[in-house]
Enzyme design. Sequence first.
Site, PDB file in Angstrom:
ATOM      1  N   SER A 181       0.831  -1.197   0.000  1.00 16.79           N
ATOM      2  CA  SER A 181       0.000   0.000   0.000  1.00 16.79           C
ATOM      3  C   SER A 181       0.876   1.262   0.000  1.00 16.79           C
ATOM      4  O   SER A 181       1.629   1.476  -0.948  1.00 16.79           O
ATOM      5  CB  SER A 181      -0.966  -0.068   1.184  1.00 16.79           C
ATOM      6  OG  SER A 181      -1.938   0.934   1.114  1.00 16.79           O
ATOM      7  N   ASP A 197     -10.349  -4.017  -5.170  1.00 17.12           N
ATOM      8  CA  ASP A 197      -9.618  -3.089  -4.303  1.00 17.12           C
ATOM      9  C   ASP A 197     -10.188  -1.680  -4.480  1.00 17.12           C
ATOM     10  O   ASP A 197     -10.025  -1.064  -5.528  1.00 17.12           O
ATOM     11  CB  ASP A 197      -8.130  -3.128  -4.678  1.00 17.12           C
ATOM     12  CG  ASP A 197      -7.262  -2.334  -3.714  1.00 17.12           C
ATOM     13  OD1 ASP A 197      -7.777  -1.389  -3.090  1.00 17.12           O
ATOM     14  OD2 ASP A 197      -6.073  -2.663  -3.600  1.00 17.12           O
ATOM     15  N   HIS A 204      -8.288  -4.497  -0.789  1.00 20.36           N
ATOM     16  CA  HIS A 204      -6.976  -3.859  -0.593  1.00 20.36           C
ATOM     17  C   HIS A 204      -6.091  -4.663   0.368  1.00 20.36           C
ATOM     18  O   HIS A 204      -4.911  -4.365   0.509  1.00 20.36           O
ATOM     19  CB  HIS A 204      -7.184  -2.434  -0.061  1.00 20.36           C
ATOM     20  CG  HIS A 204      -5.966  -1.566  -0.153  1.00 20.36           C
ATOM     21  ND1 HIS A 204      -5.359  -1.248  -1.342  1.00 20.36           N
ATOM     22  CD2 HIS A 204      -5.219  -0.959   0.803  1.00 20.36           C
ATOM     23  CE1 HIS A 204      -4.305  -0.482  -1.120  1.00 20.36           C
ATOM     24  NE2 HIS A 204      -4.192  -0.297   0.181  1.00 20.36           N
TER      25      HIS A 204
HETATM   26  C1  MLT Z   1      -1.448   6.056  -0.106  1.00 17.86           C
HETATM   27  O1  MLT Z   1      -1.808   7.060   0.465  1.00 17.86           O
HETATM   28  O2  MLT Z   1      -0.268   5.734  -0.267  1.00 17.86           O
HETATM   29  C2  MLT Z   1      -2.518   5.169  -0.633  1.00 17.86           C
HETATM   30  O3  MLT Z   1      -3.743   5.790  -0.564  1.00 17.86           O
HETATM   31  C3  MLT Z   1      -2.541   3.864   0.085  1.00 17.86           C
HETATM   32  C4  MLT Z   1      -2.815   4.067   1.529  1.00 17.86           C
HETATM   33  O4  MLT Z   1      -1.888   4.270   2.274  1.00 17.86           O
HETATM   34  O5  MLT Z   1      -3.985   4.029   1.936  1.00 17.86           O
END
Ligand code: MLT
Length: 200
Positions: free
Chosen positions: A102, A152, A183
């Site tokens: 992520s 996701d 996700h």
């Molecule tokens: C981010 O901010 O890098 C993406 O939205 C993934 C997350 O951290 O939720």
Amino acid sequence: MKHIFQQGSNPSKPTFLVLHGTGGNEHDLLPIASHIDPEASVLSVRGNVSENGMPRFFKRLSEGVFDMEDLKARTEELNQFIATAAEEHGFDRSNVIAIGYSNGANIAANLLFTYSDALKGAILHHPMVPNRETQLPDLSGIQVFIAAGTNDPICPAEESTDLEELLQNAGATVKLHWENYGHQLTMPEVEAAKAWYDQL
Ligand code: MLT
């Protein structure tokens, strides 16, 4: 940067640069790194940004909307930190493979978008395209595994397919793997990442 370094048992193996998701820390993904290769060294880093107490690797303006200036500065900071850590811990700076989830996958992707020599490879779980306004460096010889979820809500499918295409156009070899989940980081995608890594 706050981090954990674990010396691997086989010096010919890469060092995994391990990068957690928002709200995580440097302990979260250690079991995944040792599952992928128990003989590799591990440099697991905590993001320097705090969003209401949740560690991240760079600031965001809202969900999925990145603070591009901060992303640039934090990417430089992380790249510099890897070099400093390589000297301090005595690992090969030219043999680093990122494992990110992520937000951690997003900064790993931005290392690839910024430098031709930051990473030898990357396992990116649920990444997005970190920057759509930049010219990628030559990524010939770099191997990338992307794990994505068909359901996701944070990463629509085109984030994954666009990222695959941008990296491929820069010369990287990319494997895009899909699971029918959201996700979350799932065991089947970790197994797929391990199978990909084992054939490198
Ligand atoms: C981010 O901010 O890098 C993406 O939205 C993934 C997350 O951290 O939720």
